[in-house]
Motif scaffolding. Structure first.
Motif, PDB file in Angstrom:
ATOM      1  N   TYR A 294      18.530   4.029 -21.339  1.00 16.46           N
ATOM      2  CA  TYR A 294      18.824   5.461 -21.286  1.00 16.46           C
ATOM      3  C   TYR A 294      18.288   6.183 -22.516  1.00 16.46           C
ATOM      4  CZ  TYR A 294      21.533   9.772 -21.663  1.00 16.46           C
ATOM      5  OH  TYR A 294      21.901  11.070 -21.823  1.00 16.46           O
ATOM      6  N   GLU A 295      18.375   5.504 -23.681  1.00 17.29           N
ATOM      7  CA  GLU A 295      17.923   6.162 -24.904  1.00 17.29           C
ATOM      8  C   GLU A 295      16.398   6.284 -24.947  1.00 17.29           C
ATOM      9  OE1 GLU A 295      20.251   3.856 -24.728  1.00 17.29           O
ATOM     10  OE2 GLU A 295      21.945   5.154 -25.235  1.00 17.29           O
ATOM     11  N   ASN A 296      15.664   5.443 -24.199  1.00 16.81           N
ATOM     12  CA  ASN A 296      14.203   5.474 -24.186  1.00 16.81           C
ATOM     13  C   ASN A 296      13.681   6.449 -23.125  1.00 16.81           C
ATOM     14  OD1 ASN A 296      11.551   4.886 -24.733  1.00 16.81           O
ATOM     15  ND2 ASN A 296      11.513   2.946 -23.613  1.00 16.81           N
ATOM     16  N   ILE A 297      14.052   6.247 -21.890  1.00 14.46           N
ATOM     17  CA  ILE A 297      13.645   7.140 -20.786  1.00 14.46           C
ATOM     18  C   ILE A 297      14.892   7.442 -19.969  1.00 14.46           C
ATOM     19  CG2 ILE A 297      12.184   7.396 -18.751  1.00 14.46           C
ATOM     20  CD1 ILE A 297      10.246   5.416 -19.946  1.00 14.46           C
ATOM     21  N   LYS A 298      15.098   8.728 -19.792  1.00 19.17           N
ATOM     22  CA  LYS A 298      16.332   9.139 -19.114  1.00 19.17           C
ATOM     23  C   LYS A 298      16.122   9.340 -17.616  1.00 19.17           C
ATOM     24  CE  LYS A 298      18.537  11.366 -23.079  1.00 19.17           C
ATOM     25  NZ  LYS A 298      17.618  10.764 -24.042  1.00 19.17           N
ATOM     26  N   ASP A 299      14.885   9.584 -17.143  1.00 18.74           N
ATOM     27  CA  ASP A 299      14.689   9.767 -15.705  1.00 18.74           C
ATOM     28  C   ASP A 299      13.244   9.413 -15.334  1.00 18.74           C
ATOM     29  OD1 ASP A 299      14.794  12.905 -16.879  1.00 18.74           O
ATOM     30  OD2 ASP A 299      12.983  12.369 -15.739  1.00 18.74           O
ATOM     31  N   TYR A 300      13.024   9.138 -14.002  1.00 25.99           N
ATOM     32  CA  TYR A 300      11.726   8.774 -13.453  1.00 25.99           C
ATOM     33  C   TYR A 300      11.481   9.581 -12.186  1.00 25.99           C
ATOM     34  CZ  TYR A 300      12.186   4.629 -16.461  1.00 25.99           C
ATOM     35  OH  TYR A 300      12.353   3.779 -17.542  1.00 25.99           O
ATOM     36  N   ARG A 301      10.210   9.901 -11.943  1.00 24.56           N
ATOM     37  CA  ARG A 301       9.798  10.526 -10.680  1.00 24.56           C
ATOM     38  C   ARG A 301       8.970   9.489  -9.940  1.00 24.56           C
ATOM     39  NH1 ARG A 301      11.329  14.314  -7.325  1.00 24.56           N
ATOM     40  NH2 ARG A 301      11.723  15.647  -9.157  1.00 24.56           N
ATOM     41  N   ILE A 302       9.442   9.009  -8.794  1.00 23.06           N
ATOM     42  CA  ILE A 302       8.796   7.949  -8.022  1.00 23.06           C
ATOM     43  C   ILE A 302       8.206   8.564  -6.766  1.00 23.06           C
ATOM     44  CG2 ILE A 302       9.142   5.738  -6.867  1.00 23.06           C
ATOM     45  CD1 ILE A 302      11.592   5.352  -8.697  1.00 23.06           C
ATOM     46  N   GLU A 303       6.892   8.272  -6.501  1.00 22.54           N
ATOM     47  CA  GLU A 303       6.211   8.796  -5.311  1.00 22.54           C
ATOM     48  C   GLU A 303       5.826   7.621  -4.420  1.00 22.54           C
ATOM     49  OE1 GLU A 303       3.135  11.531  -6.177  1.00 22.54           O
ATOM     50  OE2 GLU A 303       2.330  11.513  -4.145  1.00 22.54           O
ATOM     51  N   ILE A 304       6.145   7.722  -3.144  1.00 23.07           N
ATOM     52  CA  ILE A 304       5.877   6.679  -2.160  1.00 23.07           C
ATOM     53  C   ILE A 304       4.868   7.221  -1.157  1.00 23.07           C
ATOM     54  CG2 ILE A 304       6.873   5.191  -0.399  1.00 23.07           C
ATOM     55  CD1 ILE A 304       9.513   5.366  -1.940  1.00 23.07           C
ATOM     56  N   VAL A 305       3.785   6.425  -0.865  1.00 19.97           N
ATOM     57  CA  VAL A 305       2.711   6.821   0.060  1.00 19.97           C
ATOM     58  C   VAL A 305       2.729   5.864   1.239  1.00 19.97           C
ATOM     59  CG1 VAL A 305       0.235   7.199   0.342  1.00 19.97           C
ATOM     60  CG2 VAL A 305       1.340   7.698  -1.858  1.00 19.97           C
ATOM     61  N   ALA A 306       2.605   6.446   2.493  1.00 18.47           N
ATOM     62  CA  ALA A 306       2.555   5.654   3.719  1.00 18.47           C
ATOM     63  C   ALA A 306       1.324   6.078   4.513  1.00 18.47           C
ATOM     64  CB  ALA A 306       3.825   5.852   4.533  1.00 18.47           C
ATOM     65  N   VAL A 307       0.546   5.068   5.066  1.00 19.05           N
ATOM     66  CA  VAL A 307      -0.672   5.332   5.843  1.00 19.05           C
ATOM     67  C   VAL A 307      -0.607   4.501   7.115  1.00 19.05           C
ATOM     68  CG1 VAL A 307      -3.182   5.269   5.853  1.00 19.05           C
ATOM     69  CG2 VAL A 307      -1.953   5.705   3.711  1.00 19.05           C
ATOM     70  N   ASP A 308      -0.856   5.157   8.302  1.00 16.10           N
ATOM     71  CA  ASP A 308      -0.859   4.389   9.547  1.00 16.10           C
ATOM     72  C   ASP A 308      -2.260   3.818   9.813  1.00 16.10           C
ATOM     73  OD1 ASP A 308      -0.788   7.338  11.747  1.00 16.10           O
ATOM     74  OD2 ASP A 308      -2.454   6.398  10.639  1.00 16.10           O
ATOM     75  N   SER A 309      -2.408   3.058  10.921  1.00 15.25           N
ATOM     76  CA  SER A 309      -3.670   2.374  11.245  1.00 15.25           C
ATOM     77  C   SER A 309      -4.435   3.073  12.354  1.00 15.25           C
ATOM     78  CB  SER A 309      -3.383   0.920  11.661  1.00 15.25           C
ATOM     79  OG  SER A 309      -2.722   0.237  10.614  1.00 15.25           O
ATOM     80  N   GLY A 310      -4.108   4.313  12.636  1.00 17.07           N
ATOM     81  CA  GLY A 310      -4.800   5.038  13.688  1.00 17.07           C
ATOM     82  C   GLY A 310      -6.211   5.418  13.261  1.00 17.07           C
ATOM     83  N   ASN A 311      -6.906   5.988  14.253  1.00 15.76           N
ATOM     84  CA  ASN A 311      -8.291   6.395  13.989  1.00 15.76           C
ATOM     85  C   ASN A 311      -8.464   7.821  14.499  1.00 15.76           C
ATOM     86  OD1 ASN A 311     -10.976   6.446  13.307  1.00 15.76           O
ATOM     87  ND2 ASN A 311     -11.663   5.278  15.081  1.00 15.76           N
ATOM     88  N   PRO A 312      -8.550   8.778  13.625  1.00 12.64           N
ATOM     89  CA  PRO A 312      -8.479   8.600  12.157  1.00 12.64           C
ATOM     90  C   PRO A 312      -7.035   8.336  11.695  1.00 12.64           C
ATOM     91  CG  PRO A 312      -8.592  10.906  12.685  1.00 12.64           C
ATOM     92  CD  PRO A 312      -8.722  10.193  14.014  1.00 12.64           C
ATOM     93  N   ALA A 313      -6.900   7.725  10.534  1.00  9.42           N
ATOM     94  CA  ALA A 313      -5.592   7.377   9.984  1.00  9.42           C
ATOM     95  C   ALA A 313      -4.877   8.625   9.488  1.00  9.42           C
ATOM     96  CB  ALA A 313      -5.757   6.374   8.852  1.00  9.42           C
TER      97      ALA A 313
END
Length: 984
Positions: free
Chosen positions: A435-454
Motif C-alpha cells: 500500500y505504501e508503494n502503490i495504492k491503486d492499479y488500472r487493469i485493461e482486459i482485451v478479448a478477440v474472437d476468431s471470426g472473419n473479420p475478427a
C-alpha cells in the motif's frame, strides 16, 4: 396438483449427478417447472464432497431464477418461477428434447477468516415439464363443411387443439357431444400421425342440405396431466355440396436455412400442395399453422404461391430455430385441407463482438468499477471474475482474452468447461501488494474472437490497495465517574470521554456511540468528539445513578472497537414539595373525650433527599384547639368535644421541608365529633299542669293527646320511644311508641269518671338509654263547668307520688254500697212521710184558712247549713274543774248537722212537700253536701258526681264528709304532704 407435488418431493429426495459429454466439474440437476420459492434443488457441498463449513458459495450465473446459500451451497428457487415454456432456450424444442437452465457457482475456501483462491462450478438444471397449460382450440367456434350425400363412414379433419406442455402433459384425447338431432349422424375418431392426435369427424348417416344445412356439436380436448386439464369448443358443421379431394403437399417435411440479418422480403422457401379436384375445389390457399409468436413476427407466407418470406429482423442470437406448420386448404364449398411441418435453421454471422464482464468474486466486492484488496493478501488472490462470451457460434464465438500492460495481475481459467462460447477467468495477483508503494492499479482486459473479420472489445478495472486495521481504540481510564445535579436543561453537557488508536488514516478515525440502548433515551454522545450530553431532565427521585458503556470504533475494515464504563451520580435538588398520602383527611372522635388525646394521624413524604426531605408540620389557623406532633404526624386535641355545641372542625395542615428555599404543601383536615348519649329527652308538649277533658261517652280510638319530645343528641341517641308507666290501671289508654299519640282503647264506665294522670316515659335508644317523664291529665266527666276544681285536682296531682295511680273515682265502690243503704232508708222514710203528710193535710184542712200551706214559700232554714257555734265566746261555759272540751273537727260537725237536719226534716211539720221531696231525692244519690264552687239546683243530676273527687282536694275548707271519709282524707292528706316535702 396433489399427485404432482408428491412426485416432485419424491424426485427431490434423490439428486443425481449426470456427466453428459461435459467435464468432470459439470453438474446436472432435475426440477419440475413452476416450483414455489425456496424449493431446494440441490446441495453443492454434499454433491462435491465438501465439508459443511469453511466455504463461501456465490451464484455467478443463474439469476433471477436461482439463489445459493452462501454457507451450505444449497441451490434454491426464487420468487420468479421457472416456466419451461417461456425459457429462451426451450421455446422451439422438438418432442422429446430436453430443456436446460445453466448455472455457475464460485466456491471460496475460508482459511483463518481469509479467502483463498476460488473455484468455479458449472452445472445445468433440466427443467421438467408439468401440466401447467390447458389445451386450447384455435377458436372457440370451429367450422367444418361437409358436402351433402357424403357416404357413411367418411372422415373430416377437425382443427387440432394445441398444448404448450409436452409429452404426456400434451393433448391426450378428444370427445364429441352431439344434440338429439345429430346423435345418429356424427361420431368422433382420433387418428395418430407420428406424435400427434388428429381429431376426425365420422359421418354416420345421410346428410341432406335441403332438410338441414348445419349442426352445432361440442368437441372437448383433455391433456394427459395429473390432474388433467381440458377445454371445449363449438364445432359447427355446415352441409355443402361435395368436394372429395384434399390438397397434398409434395413433401412430408420442409427444411431450410436462413442467414441471420437477412433483409425483409427475402424468400426463404416455397411449399407446394396439389389438389386433384378442379375449379374452386382445386384452388389452394396457404397459411401458417400452429406458429409461435416469433414465427409470426419474423415470417409470412404468400397465400396463393406458398412462398415464405422474411418479415422482420432475424437475429440468430434471439431465435436460432423456427418450427411451424403450413396449412393448405382448397377453395371448394366443401373445402379440404392438409398441413406439413416446416423447420428453418438460422445460420450465424459474425456480427457480435466479444463481451467482457468483470464482477466481484468471493470476498472481493466491486463498487462502480473499483475493487478493493488489502495489502496483506497472499499471491494468487483473485480480485475479480472475468467472463468472456460471444453471442455468435462456431469459430465466430471462439475468443482469446489477455491482460494488457505491465501490472502484477494475470488471468487464470476459472473452470475446465468445454464451452468455447463462454469462458471464465480469475483475475489474480502475481506478487505481494504494498500500500505504501502503490495504492491503486488500472487493469485493461482485451478479448478477440476468431471470426472473419475478427471482432474485439476491451474492459477495465481499477484495483485499490487498502491499509489493514490491526489496532484497537483504548480509553484511559476505562471507568469514568462524574457527579451531575438533577433539574438540568435538556442538552446540558455532562462530560467528554476520549479514546486513542495507533493506526493511521481512516483506521484511526474514531466514532463514539453509547452501547446500552436503555441509556440512549436519556443521553447522547457526539460521534466525533465523545462529548456526552443529557437529552432530558434528570430526576434523582426516579434514578440516582446511571451506568452505561461507551464504545469507540475506528473506521477500519473490519472495524475495531474499544469500550469504557461511564457512571453518572445524580445530585439532589429541592425540587419536590412535601406530599401528603391523601388529598384530604377526615377523622371521627367521640364527644366528651379528654384534651390532649390523639384524634388522627397523617402521613407526609418528600421525594427529595437529606435536608430537602426533612419535613415539619403546622396547623393553620392556629386557634389552639389542635396541635400536631412532628415526627409521628399525630393530631392532638386541646379541647374536650361537645357535639351539641360544635359537630365539625375543619383546618389545614401545612408541611414545610428544610430545603433552600423551602417548599411546602397543604392538606385539609376535617374532625367529625361523634355523638354520645349525654342528653336526656325533654318534653315539649303537653305541660304537666295541663289537662284534657273527655266525655264519658267518648268513642273508642279517639285521640286523647300527643306527647311531643326532643333529644339534642343525634342518631340512635335521638330516636325516642314512648310508654305509659303509670296511671293506666284499667288499660283505657294506649300510646304509640314512635309518635307519642295517646288514644282511647276501652270504653269509660262510672268508675272512670274523674281525673286520670298518665305517667308517660320518654326514652332514647342510646346505650345506656336516657329518659324523662311526662304527666298527661285527662278529666272524664259529663261537664267541666267547675274549671277551678279541675285545676285544683291537677295541682294536687303534681304533688302526688308517681307510683300512685290517679285514675277516676277512688271511692266508687264505697259509694255504690252507700247508695243502696241510702235507698233503703229513703224508701222507709218516704212511706212514713206519706203517712205523716196525709195526717197533716187532714189536720190542716180542719184549721182556719189563714194557717194553711202557701205554695212556693221557701223554707227559712237551710237544712244543709252547718250549725253555728258560739260567737265571740258567748256560748255556754264549761263545767268547773274540768278542762273545756276541744271543738269537734269541722267534718264531724258537718256530719252531725247533716244527720240532725235529716231528722229534723222528718219531724218538722212546717216543711212543705216540695222541700221534703227534694231532700228525699238527694239523699240516696249523694255521699255528702255539694263542694264549694259546685252548682247545685233542684233536679240537677250532674251535682251527684260533682263531689266524687273530694278525696283529692287540698283546700282550707274541705267539703262535708262522713266521719269515715274524713278519716280517710286525713290519712291521705298527711301522706301527700309527706311525699311533697320529700320531693322538694
Amino acid at each position: 396438483m396433489a399427485p404432482l407435488r408428491r412426485e416432485v418431493l419424491l424426485f427431490f429426495s434423490v439428486v443425481m449427478l449426470v456427466f453428459c459429454g461435459a467435464s468432470a466439474t459439470d453438474i446436472l440437476y432435475r426440477v419440475p417447472e413452476e416450483q414455489p420459492p425456496n424449493t431446494l434443488i440441490g446441495s453443492l457441498a454434499s454433491d462435491q464432497g465438501l465439508p459443511d463449513t469453511g466455504h463461501l458459495y456465490k451464484l455467478e450465473v443463474g439469476s433471477p431464477y436461482l439463489r445459493v446459500d452462501g454457507k451450505s451451497g444449497d441451490i434454491y428457487t426464487t420468487e420468479i418461477p421457472i416456466d419451461r415454456e417461456t425459457l429462451k432456450d426451450c421455446r422451439n424444442l422438438f418432442e422429446g428434447d430436453k430443456c436446460f437452465l445453466e448455472f455457475e457457482v464460485s466456491i471460496t475456501d475460508m482459511v483463518n477468516g481469509l479467502g483463498s483462491g476460488p473455484r468455479l462450478i458449472e452445472g445445468r438444471i433440466e427443467v421438467l415439464d408439468i401440466n401447467d397449460n390447458t389445451p386450447q382450440f384455435s377458436s372457440p367456434i370451429l367450422t367444418l363443411s361437409i358436402p351433402e350425400n357424403t357416404h357413411i363412414g367418411a372422415l373430416f379433419s377437425i382443427p387440432m387443439a394445441t398444448d404448450r406442455d409436452s409429452g404426456h402433459n400434451g393433448v391426450a384425447e378428444y370427445t364429441l357431444s352431439t344434440g338429439p338431432d345429430a346423435d345418429q349422424l356424427f361420431s368422433l375418431q382420433v387418428a395418430l400421425d407420428s406424435d400427434e392426435k388428429l381429431p376426425q369427424l365420422v359421418v354416420m348417416g345421410n346428410l341432406d342440405r335441403e332438410m338441414k344445412d348445419s349442426y352445432d356439436l361440442n368437441i372437448r380436448v383433455v391433456d394427459g396431466g395429473k390432474p388433467p386439464r381440458a377445454s371445449s369448443a363449438l364445432l359447427r358443421v355446415t352441409v355443402t355440396d361435395q368436394n372429395d379431394n384434399a390438397p397434398k403437399f409434395e413433401r412430408s417435411h420442409y427444411e431450410a436455412e436462413l442467414q441471420e440479418n437477412s433483409p425483409q422480403g427475402h424468400s426463404v422457401l416455397q411449399v407446394r400442395a396439389n389438389d386433384a379436384d378442379t375449379g374452386t375445389n382445386g384452388e389452394i390457399d396457404y397459411s401458417l399453422h400452429q406458429a409461435s409468436e416469433a414465427v409470426q413476427r419474423l415470417l409470412r407466407i404468400d397465400r396463393s404461391t406458398g412462398v415464405i418470406y422474411v418479415k422482420g429482423l432475424v437475429d440468430r442470437e434471439e431465435e436460432s430455430f423456427l418450427k411451424f406448420f403450413v396449412f393448405a386448404k382448397d377453395r371448394g364449398p366443401n373445402s379440404k385441407s392438409s398441413k406439413v411441418l416446416v423447420t428453418i435453421n438460422v445460420r450465424d454471422q459474425n456480427d457480435n463482438s466479444p463481451a467482457i464482464e468483470i464482477r466481484g468474486i468471493g470476498l472481493v466486492t466491486h463498487h462502480n468499477g473499483v475493487a478493493n484488496i488489502s495489502e496483506d493478501m497472499p499471491i494468487g488472490t483473485p480480485v475479480a471474475l472475468v467472463q468472456v462470451s460471444d453471442r455468435d457460434e462456431g469459430e465466430n464465438a471462439v475468443v482469446t482474452c489477455v491482460v494488457a500492460g505491465d501490472v502484477p495481475f494475470q488471468l487464470r481459467p476459472a473452470s475446465e468447461s468445454s464451452n468455447d462460447r463462454k469462458r471464465k477467468y480469475f483475475l489474480q495477483t502475481t506478487t505481494l501488494l504494498d500500500y505504501e508503494n502503490i495504492k491503486d492499479y488500472r487493469i485493461e482486459i482485451v478479448a478477440v474472437d476468431s471470426g472473419n473479420p475478427a471482432l474485439s472489445s476491451t474492459n477495465s478495472l481499477k484495483v485499490q490497495v487498502t491499509d489493514i486495521n490491526d489496532n484497537t481504540p483504548t480509553f484511559s481510564p476505562s471507568r469514568v465517574e462524574v457527579d451531575f445535579a438533577e433539574g438540568n436543561q435538556p442538552g446540558d453537557k455532562v462530560l467528554v470521554i476520549t479514546a486513542a488508536d495507533a493506526d493511521s488514516g481512516s483506521n484511526e478515525e474514531l466514532v463514539y456511540s453509547i452501547i446500552d440502548l436503555h441509556a440512549t433515551r436519556l443521553f447522547e454522545i457526539q460521534s466525533n468528539s465523545g462529548e456526552i450530553r443529557v437529552k432530558n431532565m434528570l430526576d434523582r427521585e426516579e434514578t440516582e445513578q446511571y451506568e452505561f458503556r461507551v464504545a469507540a470504533a475506528d473506521k477500519g475494515i473490519p472495524s475495531k472497537t474499544g469500550t469504557a464504563t461511564v457512571v453518572i451520580n445524580v445530585l439532589d435538588r429541592n425540587d419536590n414539595d412535601p406530599k401528603f398520602m391523601l388529598s384530604g383527611y377526615s377523622f371521627s372522635v367521640i364527644e366528651n373525650m379528654l384534651p390532649l388525646n390523639p384524634v388522627g394521624v397523617v402521613t407526609v413524604t418528600d421525594a427529595d433527599k437529606g435536608e430537602n426531605a426533612r419535613v415539619r408540620l403546622y396547623v393553620e389557623p392556629d386557634n389552639g384547639k389542635f396541635i400536631i406532633q412532628n415526627g409521628t404526624g399525630t393530631i392532638l386535641s386541646s379541647i374536650s368535644f361537645d357535639r351539641e355545641k360544635e359537630s365539625t372542625y375543619s383546618f389545614r395542615l401545612k408541611a414545610v421541608d428544610a430545603g433552600d428555599p423551602p417548599r411546602s404543601s397543604y392538606v385539609g383536615v376535617t374532625i367529625n365529633v361523634l355523638d354520645e348519649n349525654d342528653n336526656a329527652p325533654y318534653v315539649t308538649k303537653p305541660a304537666n299542669s295541663s289537662y284534657k277533658y273527655m266525655s264519658p261517652v267518648t268513642p273508642l280510638d279517639t285521640r286523647v293527646e300527643v306527647v311531643e319530645a326532643e333529644d339534642i343528641d343525634s342518631g340512635p341517641n335521638a330516636e325516642l320511644v314512648y310508654t305509659i308507666t303509670g296511671g293506666n290501671p284499667y288499660d283505657l289508654f294506649y300510646i304509640s311508641p314512635n309518635s307519642g299519640e295517646i288514644t282511647l282503647v276501652e270504653e269509660f264506665t262510672g268508675k272512670h269518671n274523674g281525673l286520670h294522670r298518665l305517667v308517660v316515659k320518654v326514652s332514647d335508644k342510646g346505650k345506656p338509654p336516657r329518659h324523662t317523664t311526662a304527666l298527661v291529665h285527662v278529666f272524664v266527666n259529663d261537664t267541666k263547668s267547675n274549671v277551678s276544681l279541675i285545676e285544683a285536682l291537677v295541682g294536687h296531682s303534681l304533688y302526688t307520688p308517681l307510683d300512685r295511680d290517679i285514675a277516676g273515682d277512688p271511692n266508687y265502690a264505697l259509694a255504690q254500697r252507700s247508695n243502696i243503704l241510702y235507698g233503703s232508708l229513703a224508701g222507709i222514710a218516704g212511706v212514713i212521710m206519706v203517712i205523716v203528710a196525709v195526717v197533716v193535710i187532714r189536720h190542716r184542712l180542719q184549721k182556719d184558712t189563714k194557717s194553711g200551706y202557701q205554695a212556693g214559700k221557701k223554707e227559712s232554714k237551710d237544712l244543709y247549713a252547718p250549725k253555728q257555734g258560739p260567737k265571740n265566746g258567748k256560748g255556754k261555759k264549761s263545767k268547773k274543774g274540768k278542762a273545756p272540751k276541744p271543738a269537734k273537727p269541722v267534718e264531724e260537725d258537718e256530719e252531725a248537722s247533716l244527720q240532725k237536719g235529716l231528722k229534723f226534716n222528718l219531724i218538722n211539720e212546717n216543711v212543705n212537700d216540695t222541700t221534703v221531696a227534694l231532700r228525699l231525692q238527694e239523699a240516696p244519690g249523694c255521699s255528702g253536701p255539694p263542694r264549694t264552687n259546685t252548682f247545685v239546683g233542684t233536679g240537677d243530676n250532674t251535682s251527684t258526681g260533682s263531689d266524687q273527687y273530694s278525696d283529692y282536694s287540698y283546700k282550707a275548707n274541705p267539703p262535708k264528709y262522713s266521719s269515715k271519709q274524713v278519716g280517710d282524707y286525713a290519712n291521705t292528706y298527711q301522706r301527700d304532704i309527706y311525699w311533697t316535702n320529700r320531693v322538694w
